[in-house]
Structures are given as C-alpha cells and as structure tokens.
Design an enzyme around this catalytic site. Structure first.
Site, PDB file in Angstrom:
ATOM      1  N   CYS A   1      11.603  17.023   3.960  1.00  0.00           N
ATOM      2  CA  CYS A   1      11.258  18.051   5.019  1.00  0.00           C
ATOM      3  C   CYS A   1       9.746  18.726   4.798  1.00  0.00           C
ATOM      4  O   CYS A   1       9.633  19.185   3.615  1.00  0.00           O
ATOM      5  CB  CYS A   1      12.312  19.048   5.126  1.00  0.00           C
ATOM      6  SG  CYS A   1      11.895  20.328   6.113  1.00  0.00           S
TER       7      CYS A   1
ATOM      8  N   HIS B   1       2.260   4.731  -4.682  1.00  0.00           N
ATOM      9  CA  HIS B   1       2.019   5.321  -3.065  1.00  0.00           C
ATOM     10  C   HIS B   1       3.253   5.526  -2.622  1.00  0.00           C
ATOM     11  O   HIS B   1       3.545   5.626  -1.385  1.00  0.00           O
ATOM     12  CB  HIS B   1       1.477   4.168  -2.242  1.00  0.00           C
ATOM     13  CG  HIS B   1      -0.193   3.894  -2.857  1.00  0.00           C
ATOM     14  ND1 HIS B   1      -0.730   2.777  -2.695  1.00  0.00           N
ATOM     15  CD2 HIS B   1      -0.858   4.622  -3.303  1.00  0.00           C
ATOM     16  CE1 HIS B   1      -2.120   2.909  -2.784  1.00  0.00           C
ATOM     17  NE2 HIS B   1      -2.071   3.963  -3.566  1.00  0.00           N
TER      18      HIS B   1
ATOM     19  N   GLY C   1      -1.561  -9.396  -6.818  1.00  0.00           N
ATOM     20  CA  GLY C   1      -1.272  -9.314  -5.279  1.00  0.00           C
ATOM     21  C   GLY C   1      -1.924  -8.056  -4.787  1.00  0.00           C
ATOM     22  O   GLY C   1      -1.385  -7.629  -4.121  1.00  0.00           O
TER      23      GLY C   1
ATOM     24  N   CYS D   1      10.946  22.959   4.311  1.00  0.00           N
ATOM     25  CA  CYS D   1      11.627  23.369   3.153  1.00  0.00           C
ATOM     26  C   CYS D   1      11.627  22.445   1.998  1.00  0.00           C
ATOM     27  O   CYS D   1      12.106  22.721   0.964  1.00  0.00           O
ATOM     28  CB  CYS D   1      13.208  23.633   3.446  1.00  0.00           C
ATOM     29  SG  CYS D   1      14.014  22.492   3.920  1.00  0.00           S
TER      30      CYS D   1
ATOM     31  N   GLN E   1       1.571  -0.239  -6.204  1.00  0.00           N
ATOM     32  CA  GLN E   1       1.033   0.159  -5.139  1.00  0.00           C
ATOM     33  C   GLN E   1       2.214   0.247  -3.810  1.00  0.00           C
ATOM     34  O   GLN E   1       2.258   0.806  -2.956  1.00  0.00           O
ATOM     35  CB  GLN E   1      -0.058  -0.216  -4.630  1.00  0.00           C
ATOM     36  CG  GLN E   1      -1.289  -0.051  -5.678  1.00  0.00           C
ATOM     37  CD  GLN E   1      -2.439  -0.709  -5.405  1.00  0.00           C
ATOM     38  OE1 GLN E   1      -3.235  -0.386  -4.556  1.00  0.00           O
ATOM     39  NE2 GLN E   1      -2.593  -2.125  -5.688  1.00  0.00           N
ATOM     40  N   ASN E   2       3.305  -0.503  -4.190  1.00  0.00           N
ATOM     41  CA  ASN E   2       4.165  -1.038  -3.159  1.00  0.00           C
ATOM     42  C   ASN E   2       5.365   0.120  -2.894  1.00  0.00           C
ATOM     43  O   ASN E   2       5.379   0.777  -3.896  1.00  0.00           O
ATOM     44  CB  ASN E   2       4.950  -2.238  -3.414  1.00  0.00           C
ATOM     45  CG  ASN E   2       3.897  -3.488  -3.372  1.00  0.00           C
ATOM     46  OD1 ASN E   2       2.601  -3.124  -3.271  1.00  0.00           O
ATOM     47  ND2 ASN E   2       4.118  -4.680  -4.078  1.00  0.00           N
TER      48      ASN E   2
ATOM     49  N   CYS F   1      14.963  18.422  10.010  1.00  0.00           N
ATOM     50  CA  CYS F   1      15.656  18.906   9.155  1.00  0.00           C
ATOM     51  C   CYS F   1      16.622  19.919   9.753  1.00  0.00           C
ATOM     52  O   CYS F   1      16.532  20.339  10.655  1.00  0.00           O
ATOM     53  CB  CYS F   1      14.698  19.371   7.873  1.00  0.00           C
ATOM     54  SG  CYS F   1      15.529  20.281   6.790  1.00  0.00           S
TER      55      CYS F   1
HETATM   56  C1  BJW Z   1      -1.165 -12.792  -2.788  1.00  0.00           C
HETATM   57  C2  BJW Z   1      -0.253 -13.494  -2.079  1.00  0.00           C
HETATM   58  C3  BJW Z   1       0.632 -13.978  -3.127  1.00  0.00           C
HETATM   59  C4  BJW Z   1      -1.205 -12.118  -0.547  1.00  0.00           C
HETATM   60  N1  BJW Z   1       0.494 -14.271  -4.213  1.00  0.00           N
HETATM   61  N2  BJW Z   1      -1.347 -12.785  -4.397  1.00  0.00           N
HETATM   62  C5  BJW Z   1     -14.790   5.623   0.904  1.00  0.00           C
HETATM   63  C6  BJW Z   1     -15.123   5.103  -0.443  1.00  0.00           C
HETATM   64  C7  BJW Z   1     -14.072   5.162  -1.523  1.00  0.00           C
HETATM   65  C8  BJW Z   1     -12.930   5.757  -1.349  1.00  0.00           C
HETATM   66  C9  BJW Z   1     -12.720   6.353  -0.128  1.00  0.00           C
HETATM   67  C10 BJW Z   1     -13.595   6.319   0.844  1.00  0.00           C
HETATM   68  N3  BJW Z   1     -12.930   6.868   1.834  1.00  0.00           N
HETATM   69  C11 BJW Z   1     -11.563   7.313   1.588  1.00  0.00           C
HETATM   70  C12 BJW Z   1     -11.539   6.886   0.298  1.00  0.00           C
HETATM   71  C13 BJW Z   1     -10.023   7.070  -0.436  1.00  0.00           C
HETATM   72  C14 BJW Z   1      -9.059   6.104  -0.016  1.00  0.00           C
HETATM   73  C15 BJW Z   1      -9.459   4.828  -0.319  1.00  0.00           C
HETATM   74  O1  BJW Z   1      -9.393   4.353  -1.443  1.00  0.00           O
HETATM   75  N4  BJW Z   1     -10.051   4.183   0.588  1.00  0.00           N
HETATM   76  C16 BJW Z   1     -10.546   2.989   0.687  1.00  0.00           C
HETATM   77  C17 BJW Z   1      -9.709   2.075   1.510  1.00  0.00           C
HETATM   78  C18 BJW Z   1     -11.946   2.666   1.158  1.00  0.00           C
HETATM   79  N5  BJW Z   1      -7.872   6.533  -0.787  1.00  0.00           N
HETATM   80  C19 BJW Z   1      -7.086   7.600  -0.493  1.00  0.00           C
HETATM   81  O2  BJW Z   1      -7.202   8.261   0.615  1.00  0.00           O
HETATM   82  C20 BJW Z   1      -6.156   7.814  -1.644  1.00  0.00           C
HETATM   83  N6  BJW Z   1      -5.860   9.275  -1.689  1.00  0.00           N
HETATM   84  C21 BJW Z   1      -6.964   9.963  -2.338  1.00  0.00           C
HETATM   85  O3  BJW Z   1      -8.019   9.630  -2.421  1.00  0.00           O
HETATM   86  O4  BJW Z   1      -6.709  11.244  -2.425  1.00  0.00           O
HETATM   87  C22 BJW Z   1      -7.826  12.023  -3.202  1.00  0.00           C
HETATM   88  C23 BJW Z   1      -8.289  12.876  -1.596  1.00  0.00           C
HETATM   89  C24 BJW Z   1      -7.317  13.907  -1.482  1.00  0.00           C
HETATM   90  C25 BJW Z   1      -7.997  14.700  -0.304  1.00  0.00           C
HETATM   91  C26 BJW Z   1      -9.175  14.424   0.494  1.00  0.00           C
HETATM   92  C27 BJW Z   1      -9.806  13.090  -0.063  1.00  0.00           C
HETATM   93  C28 BJW Z   1      -9.417  12.430  -1.114  1.00  0.00           C
HETATM   94  C29 BJW Z   1      -4.390   7.625  -0.915  1.00  0.00           C
HETATM   95  C30 BJW Z   1      -4.398   6.199  -0.681  1.00  0.00           C
HETATM   96  C31 BJW Z   1      -3.056   6.081  -0.157  1.00  0.00           C
HETATM   97  C32 BJW Z   1      -3.037   4.470   0.434  1.00  0.00           C
HETATM   98  N7  BJW Z   1      -1.792   4.069   0.951  1.00  0.00           N
HETATM   99  C33 BJW Z   1      -1.623   2.723   1.632  1.00  0.00           C
HETATM  100  C34 BJW Z   1      -0.714   2.985   3.073  1.00  0.00           C
HETATM  101  C35 BJW Z   1       0.574   3.603   2.673  1.00  0.00           C
HETATM  102  C36 BJW Z   1       1.042   3.897   4.111  1.00  0.00           C
HETATM  103  C37 BJW Z   1       2.033   2.420   4.661  1.00  0.00           C
HETATM  104  O5  BJW Z   1       2.397   1.801   3.773  1.00  0.00           O
HETATM  105  O6  BJW Z   1       2.320   2.415   5.875  1.00  0.00           O
HETATM  106  O7  BJW Z   1      -1.086   2.187   0.921  1.00  0.00           O
HETATM  107  S1  BJW Z   1      -3.119   1.935   2.197  1.00  0.00           S
HETATM  108  C38 BJW Z   1      -2.282   0.279   1.819  1.00  0.00           C
HETATM  109  O8  BJW Z   1      -3.212  -0.071   0.921  1.00  0.00           O
HETATM  110  C39 BJW Z   1      -1.116   0.749   0.932  1.00  0.00           C
HETATM  111  C40 BJW Z   1      -1.307  -0.320  -0.142  1.00  0.00           C
HETATM  112  O9  BJW Z   1      -0.544   0.300  -1.283  1.00  0.00           O
HETATM  113  C41 BJW Z   1      -2.772   0.008  -0.366  1.00  0.00           C
HETATM  114  C42 BJW Z   1      -3.282  -1.319  -1.381  1.00  0.00           C
HETATM  115  O10 BJW Z   1      -3.103  -2.414  -0.525  1.00  0.00           O
HETATM  116  P1  BJW Z   1      -2.787  -3.687  -1.477  1.00  0.00           P
HETATM  117  O11 BJW Z   1      -1.613  -3.588  -1.986  1.00  0.00           O
HETATM  118  O12 BJW Z   1      -3.942  -4.111  -2.268  1.00  0.00           O
HETATM  119  O13 BJW Z   1      -2.912  -4.744  -0.397  1.00  0.00           O
HETATM  120  P2  BJW Z   1      -3.525  -5.650   0.541  1.00  0.00           P
HETATM  121  O14 BJW Z   1      -3.342  -6.264   1.727  1.00  0.00           O
HETATM  122  O15 BJW Z   1      -5.133  -4.955   0.436  1.00  0.00           O
HETATM  123  O16 BJW Z   1      -4.119  -6.926  -0.388  1.00  0.00           O
HETATM  124  C43 BJW Z   1      -3.070  -8.189  -0.857  1.00  0.00           C
HETATM  125  C44 BJW Z   1      -3.640  -8.985  -1.794  1.00  0.00           C
HETATM  126  O17 BJW Z   1      -2.501  -9.751  -1.947  1.00  0.00           O
HETATM  127  C45 BJW Z   1      -4.841  -9.829  -1.216  1.00  0.00           C
HETATM  128  O18 BJW Z   1      -5.780  -9.872  -2.299  1.00  0.00           O
HETATM  129  C46 BJW Z   1      -4.097 -11.180  -1.139  1.00  0.00           C
HETATM  130  O19 BJW Z   1      -4.976 -12.145  -1.411  1.00  0.00           O
HETATM  131  C47 BJW Z   1      -3.160 -11.106  -2.243  1.00  0.00           C
HETATM  132  N8  BJW Z   1      -2.013 -12.206  -1.778  1.00  0.00           N
HETATM  133  N9  BJW Z   1      -0.132 -13.181  -0.835  1.00  0.00           N
HETATM  134  C48 BJW Z   1      -0.463 -13.511  -4.755  1.00  0.00           C
HETATM  135  N10 BJW Z   1       1.757 -14.576  -2.593  1.00  0.00           N
HETATM  136 ZN    ZN Z   2      13.937  21.784   5.900  1.00  0.00          ZN
END
Ligand code: BJW
Ligand code: ZN
Length: 250
Positions: A126, A118, A186, A129, A100-101, A147
């Site tokens: 852009c 992600h 993670g 285009c 997801q990173n 662009c």
């Molecule tokens: C360690 C450690 C160490 C720390 N060792 N471990 C209601 C219900 C269900 C779903 C939805 C809802 N409302 C909306 C939705 C859908 C939504 C969603 O899932 N939301 C939920 C949050 C509620 N999803 C979407 O919108 C997705 N698209 C989609 O559904 O499309 C269909 C659709 C289309 C049109 C209309 C409607 C639907 C897209 C999701 C895109 C997410 N993008 C992000 C942000 C990117 C932008 C940016 O980077 O600025 O991606 S969200 C953010 O979370 C990022 C990450 O990839 C993602 C996951 O997070 P991650 O990696 O799990 O990180 P953390 O911080 O949560 O966890 C870290 C973990 O590491 C922790 O557990 C720590 O303990 C651990 N840790 N140090 C080991 N050293």
């Molecule tokens: Zn363009």
C-alpha cells in the site's frame, strides 16, 4: 558441444559462482522478454506502463497489465535452464542468483540464494500505510485494488526512475566482487544500475561467461560468450561441471 579450454579450467577450480539473469532465461517457460522483435515493448510503451507517473495516471490500466502477466507467470513452470542452475548448487561451494526477473522461477526451480533486483510480481504494498499484500490476498475485480486504509496498492516491482532494493543490490555487488565465475544469462544488459553487476565481477577478476541467443553490449567485455538458448546450454554446463569436478549434480 565444444567449450573453450580456458572456461573448462575455470569451471574445474571455481568455488563461488554467480548467475546474473534476465528475461531470456524465462523465455523458454513461455514468458515474453522485453526488448527485441517479439518483446513486450515492441507493442507496448514502457513509459505508459512501467513508471510511477503512469500508475498514478491510470492505475486500472497498469493493474490490468500486471494481472495479465501474473496469470502467465502463475501458469508457467521453471525450464531446464532454471533447473540446471539449481542443480549446480551441489557441485560448487556457493551458487548465488542475482536476477532482474520478477517471476519467482529461480526459487521455484530450487535455487536457495536468489537476490531479486527488480522486485517480485507476487508481492504488493500500500502506497499509504506500507501494508504488504500477496496477490492472493485480494480479489481483483478489474479495478486497481485499495487497502483497508483507502490507500492504493501497487505491485512491488521496480519501475523506471525508482531505486532498486538496497539490500539486494548491495548483496549482488558483494557476490559479484567475490565470485570466481559469473554467468550472465538471457539479458540485454542495458538497464542500469543492474547492468553494473557483471562489470563489478569483471573488474574484481572473475571470469565472466555470457549465455545469450545473440550478442549484446556486454559480449565484448565478457571473457567468453556462448551463443544459444539457456535451456539448452546450461544443462550441458551443469553436466560438464559435475563430470570435471567429480561431484554429483542431482
Ligand atoms: C535469450 C533467450 C534464451 C531471449 N536463452 N537468451 C539513460 C542512460 C542510462 C540510464 C538511464 C537513462 N535514462 C534512464 C536511465 C536509468 C534507467 C535505465 O537503465 N534505462 C535504460 C533502459 C536507458 N534505470 C532505472 O530507471 C532504474 N532505476 C534507477 O536508475 O534509479 C536511480 C534513479 C532514481 C531516481 C531518478 C533517476 C534515477 C530502474 C530500472 C527498473 C527496470 N525495470 C524493468 C521493468 C519492470 C516492470 C515490468 O516488469 O513491467 O525491469 S525494465 C525491464 O528491463 C525489466 C527487466 O528486468 C529489465 C532488463 O531486461 P532484460 O532482462 O535484460 O530483458 P531484455 O528483453 O532486454 O533482454 C532479453 C535477452 O534475452 C536478450 O538479449 C535476448 O537475446 C535474450 N534471450 N531468449 C538465452 N532462450
Ligand atoms: Zn494501507
């Protein structure tokens, strides 16, 4: 460190393994996670920065935020967890990373097959285009770049409400359905549809191992949950795999 015998038996016999990773694997490289007390979103609101409407409302602010993140990512290095995953490529028939990173650290560590669910912070395109830009292709002047066609350039990152790249998601689902062991490393596993990937593996019969500093929603559905830092646990697992499989892990 002692591991469950069942896990060691699986590790001995596995051919195909998949790592499903999240922000936690890059935490030890100095890149903040999203959720939790020190997470990016304890201070900033995702709804103001991580969706398309926010970008249209305030492109300069969203660009400033991503430029700040790019700088941190560019200055960071893959850590022992990323490297252990890449090292395991020499011990198994197939090692696939579905992440997801957006930070590119798995590839920089040497992982060959990486599906980015992600997007990637280095890529941009852009809105008008579709032309693609690497971040080094334009100079950022404190304003959201445009662009040559006049269209707005956006980062190639999946924001909330947007679809995931179809090919990478399909390939991740296939790898999950096909693997012997899936490591979930993670991630809080709360963002869908990505969080479905470990569930696909589990229902297809894979042995699911979670590596996380704390328990998550997934812990009770995993076969084995290992609590600790991925930069410490994964090198031990890589070492163990090389010993019990009699294959060198470089
Ligand atoms: C360690 C450690 C160490 C720390 N060792 N471990 C209601 C219900 C269900 C779903 C939805 C809802 N409302 C909306 C939705 C859908 C939504 C969603 O899932 N939301 C939920 C949050 C509620 N999803 C979407 O919108 C997705 N698209 C989609 O559904 O499309 C269909 C659709 C289309 C049109 C209309 C409607 C639907 C897209 C999701 C895109 C997410 N993008 C992000 C942000 C990117 C932008 C940016 O980077 O600025 O991606 S969200 C953010 O979370 C990022 C990450 O990839 C993602 C996951 O997070 P991650 O990696 O799990 O990180 P953390 O911080 O949560 O966890 C870290 C973990 O590491 C922790 O557990 C720590 O303990 C651990 N840790 N140090 C080991 N050293
Ligand atoms: Zn363009």
């Amino acid at each position: 460190m002692e591991f469950k015998k069942e896990f060691l038996d699986k590790l001995r016999c596995a051919d195909k393994i998949v790592f499903f990773t999240g922000a936690g694997i890059s935490a030890e490289s100095g890149i903040s996670t999203f959720r939790g007390a020190d997470g990016l979103w304890s201070k900033l609101k995702p709804e103001e920065l991580a969706n398309f409407d926010a970008f249209l409302r305030n492109p300069d602010m969203v660009w400033e935020w991503y430029q700040y993140r790019r700088k941190i990512i560019n200055e960071s290095q893959p850590n022992a967890g990323h490297k252990a995953i890449a090292d395991m490529q020499s011990a198994f028939e197939s090692v696939i990373v579905s992440t997801q990173n957006i930070d590119n650290l798995h590839r920089r560590a040497g992982s060959k097959t990486v599906y980015e669910l992600h997007g990637n912070i280095e890529r941009n395109y852009c809105l008008n285009c579709g032309k693609k830009f690497d971040s080094k292709d334009f100079s950022y002047t404190g304003k959201a770049p445009l662009c040559d066609c006049g269209g707005r350039i956006r980062p190639d990152i999946v924001w909330f409400g947007e679809f995931l790249p179809e090919d990478e998601f399909a390939a991740s689902e296939k790898a999950a359905a096909d693997c012997d062991i899936m490591f979930v490393v993670g991630t809080s596993a709360v963002v869908y549809p990505a969080a479905q990937i470990p569930l696909v593996a589990r229902s297809a019969g894979a042995y699911v191992v979670e590596v996380n500093m704390e328990e998550t929603d997934l812990s009770r559905r995993a076969n084995y949950s290992i609590l600790g830092k991925s930069g410490e646990i994964l090198p031990i697992i890589a070492n163990m795999a090389s010993q019990i499989r009699n294959k060198e892990v470089k």
